[in-house]
Enzyme design. Structure first.
Site, PDB file in Angstrom:
ATOM      1  CG  ASP A  34       6.016 -11.308  10.414  1.00 44.98           C
ATOM      2  OD1 ASP A  34       4.990 -10.662  10.191  1.00 44.98           O
ATOM      3  OD2 ASP A  34       7.170 -10.827  10.288  1.00 44.98           O
ATOM      4  CG  LEU A  82      -2.460  -9.873   5.683  1.00 44.97           C
ATOM      5  CD1 LEU A  82      -2.777 -10.922   6.731  1.00 44.97           C
ATOM      6  CD2 LEU A  82      -3.030  -8.534   6.101  1.00 44.97           C
ATOM      7  CB  THR A 131      -2.546  -2.008  -2.084  1.00 41.74           C
ATOM      8  OG1 THR A 131      -2.667  -0.592  -2.166  1.00 41.74           O
ATOM      9  CG2 THR A 131      -1.553  -2.441  -3.163  1.00 41.74           C
ATOM     10  CG  ASP A 132      -6.184   2.037  -2.875  1.00 43.60           C
ATOM     11  OD1 ASP A 132      -4.977   1.904  -2.584  1.00 43.60           O
ATOM     12  OD2 ASP A 132      -6.876   2.999  -2.475  1.00 43.60           O
ATOM     13  CD  GLU A 133      -0.343   2.594  -2.591  1.00 43.47           C
ATOM     14  OE1 GLU A 133       0.724   2.809  -3.182  1.00 43.47           O
ATOM     15  OE2 GLU A 133      -0.478   2.712  -1.357  1.00 43.47           O
ATOM     16  CE1 TYR A 156       3.051  -2.432  -1.140  1.00 38.72           C
ATOM     17  CE2 TYR A 156       1.787  -0.489  -1.761  1.00 38.72           C
ATOM     18  CZ  TYR A 156       1.884  -1.695  -1.084  1.00 38.72           C
ATOM     19  OH  TYR A 156       0.809  -2.163  -0.358  1.00 38.72           O
ATOM     20  CE  LYS A 160       0.216  -6.242  -1.986  1.00 34.14           C
ATOM     21  NZ  LYS A 160       0.352  -7.298  -0.924  1.00 34.14           N
ATOM     22  CG  ASN A 185      -3.628   5.157   1.846  1.00 37.09           C
ATOM     23  OD1 ASN A 185      -3.961   4.996   0.680  1.00 37.09           O
ATOM     24  ND2 ASN A 185      -2.441   5.631   2.192  1.00 37.09           N
TER      25      ASN A 185
HETATM   26  P1  NAD Z   1       3.603  -4.030   7.358  1.00 36.63           P
HETATM   27  O1  NAD Z   1       4.793  -3.543   6.600  1.00 36.63           O
HETATM   28  O2  NAD Z   1       3.189  -3.326   8.606  1.00 36.63           O
HETATM   29  O3  NAD Z   1       3.789  -5.567   7.729  1.00 36.63           O
HETATM   30  C1  NAD Z   1       4.329  -6.512   6.856  1.00 36.63           C
HETATM   31  C2  NAD Z   1       4.677  -7.758   7.641  1.00 36.63           C
HETATM   32  O4  NAD Z   1       5.213  -8.728   6.724  1.00 36.63           O
HETATM   33  C3  NAD Z   1       5.752  -7.520   8.717  1.00 36.63           C
HETATM   34  O5  NAD Z   1       5.374  -8.131   9.920  1.00 36.63           O
HETATM   35  C4  NAD Z   1       6.995  -8.174   8.127  1.00 36.63           C
HETATM   36  O6  NAD Z   1       7.893  -8.668   9.112  1.00 36.63           O
HETATM   37  C5  NAD Z   1       6.385  -9.302   7.297  1.00 36.63           C
HETATM   38  N1  NAD Z   1       7.272  -9.706   6.206  1.00 36.63           N
HETATM   39  C6  NAD Z   1       7.903  -8.892   5.311  1.00 36.63           C
HETATM   40  N2  NAD Z   1       8.660  -9.616   4.471  1.00 36.63           N
HETATM   41  C7  NAD Z   1       8.495 -10.923   4.834  1.00 36.63           C
HETATM   42  C8  NAD Z   1       9.024 -12.139   4.330  1.00 36.63           C
HETATM   43  N3  NAD Z   1       9.878 -12.153   3.298  1.00 36.63           N
HETATM   44  N4  NAD Z   1       8.640 -13.300   4.915  1.00 36.63           N
HETATM   45  C9  NAD Z   1       7.761 -13.287   5.968  1.00 36.63           C
HETATM   46  N5  NAD Z   1       7.267 -12.156   6.491  1.00 36.63           N
HETATM   47  C10 NAD Z   1       7.622 -10.985   5.928  1.00 36.63           C
HETATM   48  O7  NAD Z   1       2.424  -4.047   6.289  1.00 36.63           O
HETATM   49  P2  NAD Z   1       0.878  -3.724   6.460  1.00 36.63           P
HETATM   50  O8  NAD Z   1       0.664  -2.271   6.318  1.00 36.63           O
HETATM   51  O9  NAD Z   1       0.366  -4.439   7.660  1.00 36.63           O
HETATM   52  O10 NAD Z   1       0.299  -4.419   5.138  1.00 36.63           O
HETATM   53  C11 NAD Z   1      -0.048  -5.803   5.136  1.00 36.63           C
HETATM   54  C12 NAD Z   1      -0.552  -6.179   3.760  1.00 36.63           C
HETATM   55  O11 NAD Z   1      -1.671  -5.379   3.407  1.00 36.63           O
HETATM   56  C13 NAD Z   1       0.475  -5.978   2.645  1.00 36.63           C
HETATM   57  O12 NAD Z   1       0.358  -7.046   1.740  1.00 36.63           O
HETATM   58  C14 NAD Z   1       0.065  -4.656   2.003  1.00 36.63           C
HETATM   59  O13 NAD Z   1       0.440  -4.625   0.644  1.00 36.63           O
HETATM   60  C15 NAD Z   1      -1.435  -4.723   2.175  1.00 36.63           C
HETATM   61  N6  NAD Z   1      -2.128  -3.421   2.261  1.00 36.63           N
HETATM   62  C16 NAD Z   1      -1.690  -2.465   3.127  1.00 36.63           C
HETATM   63  C17 NAD Z   1      -2.368  -1.249   3.223  1.00 36.63           C
HETATM   64  C18 NAD Z   1      -1.945  -0.184   4.196  1.00 36.63           C
HETATM   65  O14 NAD Z   1      -2.508   0.920   4.167  1.00 36.63           O
HETATM   66  N7  NAD Z   1      -1.018  -0.433   5.100  1.00 36.63           N
HETATM   67  C19 NAD Z   1      -3.490  -1.019   2.417  1.00 36.63           C
HETATM   68  C20 NAD Z   1      -3.901  -2.028   1.523  1.00 36.63           C
HETATM   69  C21 NAD Z   1      -3.221  -3.226   1.463  1.00 36.63           C
HETATM   70  P1  TYD Z   2       1.794   6.775   2.968  1.00 31.19           P
HETATM   71  O1  TYD Z   2       1.295   6.751   4.371  1.00 31.19           O
HETATM   72  O2  TYD Z   2       3.232   6.497   2.695  1.00 31.19           O
HETATM   73  O3  TYD Z   2       0.851   5.803   2.110  1.00 31.19           O
HETATM   74  P2  TYD Z   2       0.748   5.618   0.500  1.00 31.19           P
HETATM   75  O4  TYD Z   2       1.911   6.241  -0.159  1.00 31.19           O
HETATM   76  O5  TYD Z   2       0.779   4.118   0.389  1.00 31.19           O
HETATM   77  O6  TYD Z   2      -0.555   6.224   0.112  1.00 31.19           O
HETATM   78  O7  TYD Z   2       1.472   8.208   2.370  1.00 31.19           O
HETATM   79  C1  TYD Z   2       0.149   8.740   2.380  1.00 31.19           C
HETATM   80  C2  TYD Z   2       0.193  10.074   1.664  1.00 31.19           C
HETATM   81  O8  TYD Z   2       0.968  10.994   2.447  1.00 31.19           O
HETATM   82  C3  TYD Z   2       0.869  10.015   0.311  1.00 31.19           C
HETATM   83  O9  TYD Z   2       0.211  10.913  -0.580  1.00 31.19           O
HETATM   84  C4  TYD Z   2       2.283  10.511   0.583  1.00 31.19           C
HETATM   85  C5  TYD Z   2       2.094  11.499   1.706  1.00 31.19           C
HETATM   86  N1  TYD Z   2       3.219  11.610   2.680  1.00 31.19           N
HETATM   87  C6  TYD Z   2       3.706  12.873   3.027  1.00 31.19           C
HETATM   88  O10 TYD Z   2       3.229  13.905   2.536  1.00 31.19           O
HETATM   89  N2  TYD Z   2       4.727  12.932   3.939  1.00 31.19           N
HETATM   90  C7  TYD Z   2       5.293  11.828   4.490  1.00 31.19           C
HETATM   91  O11 TYD Z   2       6.238  11.958   5.302  1.00 31.19           O
HETATM   92  C8  TYD Z   2       4.774  10.548   4.133  1.00 31.19           C
HETATM   93  C9  TYD Z   2       5.340   9.287   4.729  1.00 31.19           C
HETATM   94  C10 TYD Z   2       3.724  10.482   3.228  1.00 31.19           C
END
Ligand code: NAD
Ligand code: TYD
Length: 350
Positions: A34, A82, A131-133, A156, A160, A185
């Protein structure tokens, strides 16, 4: 003993994945790679940092020569990838960070695996977390399946989607053993308070406005992070090579209904008069290109691998609130410094 490289293990989901692997698999050596960006926090792994089967390496996946040294130093059997820039709003501000980390970083890792595994692909696996996005935005009806055509609409999700295509291309072209999953999410402990749920919890604690984009009618499908980490462990061990698995919570909420539920839980936990938190709800300018609805059909992972979410949203959300209330110092530390200027830029001009 197998060595598993987890990238992004200091982030939200990665830290739960690492804890699962380190605790349940003493037969693995788990390396957490990381770069510790704003979203990476070693505090997330404080409880397991001294385990003998865990090692942290600080490094950037965008740096190909660093990766090649890392793969020369360690015999890596599996990668769970990740590491990413993960926040849509930041991708609207700074798309190049997403292109670099999410696309170039992923290709660098694929190349490092190809080189290291060229003589022996048997027993190796590159697991890409997505991600589903990538599937775009749904109307009122329908669910994303693994066959849904990609239609990413933010920098984003486009970055992905691009990385997903490259992972599949390396499988088809070079025979690299890969598996992918696309999840909805996530919510739960250790999520950085730029995302909706922890941001709202933070603001409610401090009696600050809760910003809702547009009319709050956008819909997301929410999954508890530990259920995602369990699904990842299952796919890593039982998933079919070359296959993709969608993971979802079967749990759709409009943003405004979700926030109202959160407000009720927070009022009870903080022993505030009913309605106190709801009075903080503030509608703000919508996100550019805001996707309307995400929803996942997770029948493949449930039929083929026997996975399903373990918690109802009400229970998961209460657990999440409890964690943030018990870990207010974690929240205070991550929201000091750079977070303040991010918040100002994102919200005070809205
Ligand atoms: P996060 O932003 O909390 O964590 C990302 C991590 O990656 C951090 O620890 C950061 O330091 C590290 N990182 C970033 N750039 C880097 C680099 N260049 N080299 C090495 N490390 C690096 O993200 P998250 O929410 O834990 O998501 C993790 C993965 O899951 C991502 O690939 C994201 O696309 C995917 N994902 C997230 C969600 C969600 O709801 N959070 C849902 C579906 C998929
Ligand atoms: P987010 O947690 O950023 O996840 P994602 O955009 O990847 O789905 O946002 C979840 C939903 O909440 C999205 O529809 C955007 C909305 N949102 C707000 O309404 N206010 C906020 O301050 C943020 C961060 C998100």
């Amino acid at each position: 003993m197998k060595t598993i490289l987890v990238t992004g293990g200091a982030g939200f989901i990665g830290s739960h994945v690492i804890r699962n692997l380190v605790q349940k698999h003493p037969e693995y050596r788990v390396i957490n790679l990381d770069n510790l960006t704003y979203a990476g926090n070693l505090e997330n792994l404080e409880d397991i940092k001294d385990q003998s089967n865990y090692q942290f390496v600080k490094g950037d996946i965008v740096d190909a020569s660093f990766l090649s040294e890392l793969f020369d130093t360690h015999t890596i059997d599996g990668v769970i990838h990740l590491a990413a820039e993960s926040h849509v709003d930041r991708s609207i501000e700074s798309p190049m960070d997403f292109i670099n980390t999410n696309i170039i970083g992923t290709v660098n890792l694929l190349n490092a695996c190809r080189t290291a595994w060229k003589d022996q692909l048997e027993g190796k696996l590159f697991y890409h977390i997505s991600t589903d996005e990538v599937y775009g935005s749904l109307g009122k009806e329908g669910l994303f399946t693994e066959e849904t055509a990609y239609d990413p609409r933010s920098p984003y999700s486009a970055s992905k989607a691009s990385s997903d295509h490259l992972v599949r291309a390396y499988h088809h072209t070079y025979g690299l053993p890969v598996v992918l999953s696309n999840c909805s999410n996530n919510y739960g402990p250790n999520q950085f308070p730029e995302k909706l749920i922890p941001l709202a919890i933070h603001n409610i604690i401090h009696m600050k406005p809760i910003p809702i984009y547009g009319k709050g009618e956008n819909i997301r499908d929410w999954l508890f992070v530990k259920d995602h980490a369990d699904a990842i462990e299952l796919i890593f061990h039982k998933g079919e090579t070359g296959r993709t698995y969608n993971i979802g919570g079967i749990n759709e909420w409009t943003n405004i209904d979700l926030i109202r539920l959160l407000c009720r839980i927070m009022d009870q936990k903080l022993e505030r008069r009913e309605g106190t938190s709801e009075s903080l709800i503030t509608y703000v300018k919508d996100r550019a290109g805001h996707d309307m609805r995400y929803a996942i059909d997770s029948s493949r992972i449930s039929d083929e691998l026997g996975w399903s979410p373990s918690l109802t949203f009400e229970v998961g959300l209460e657990k999440t609130v409890d964690w943030y209330l018990e870990n207010q110092q974690w929240m205070e530390r991550v929201t000091s410094g750079a977070y303040q200027s991010y918040y100002q830029k994102q919200y005070e001009e809205r």
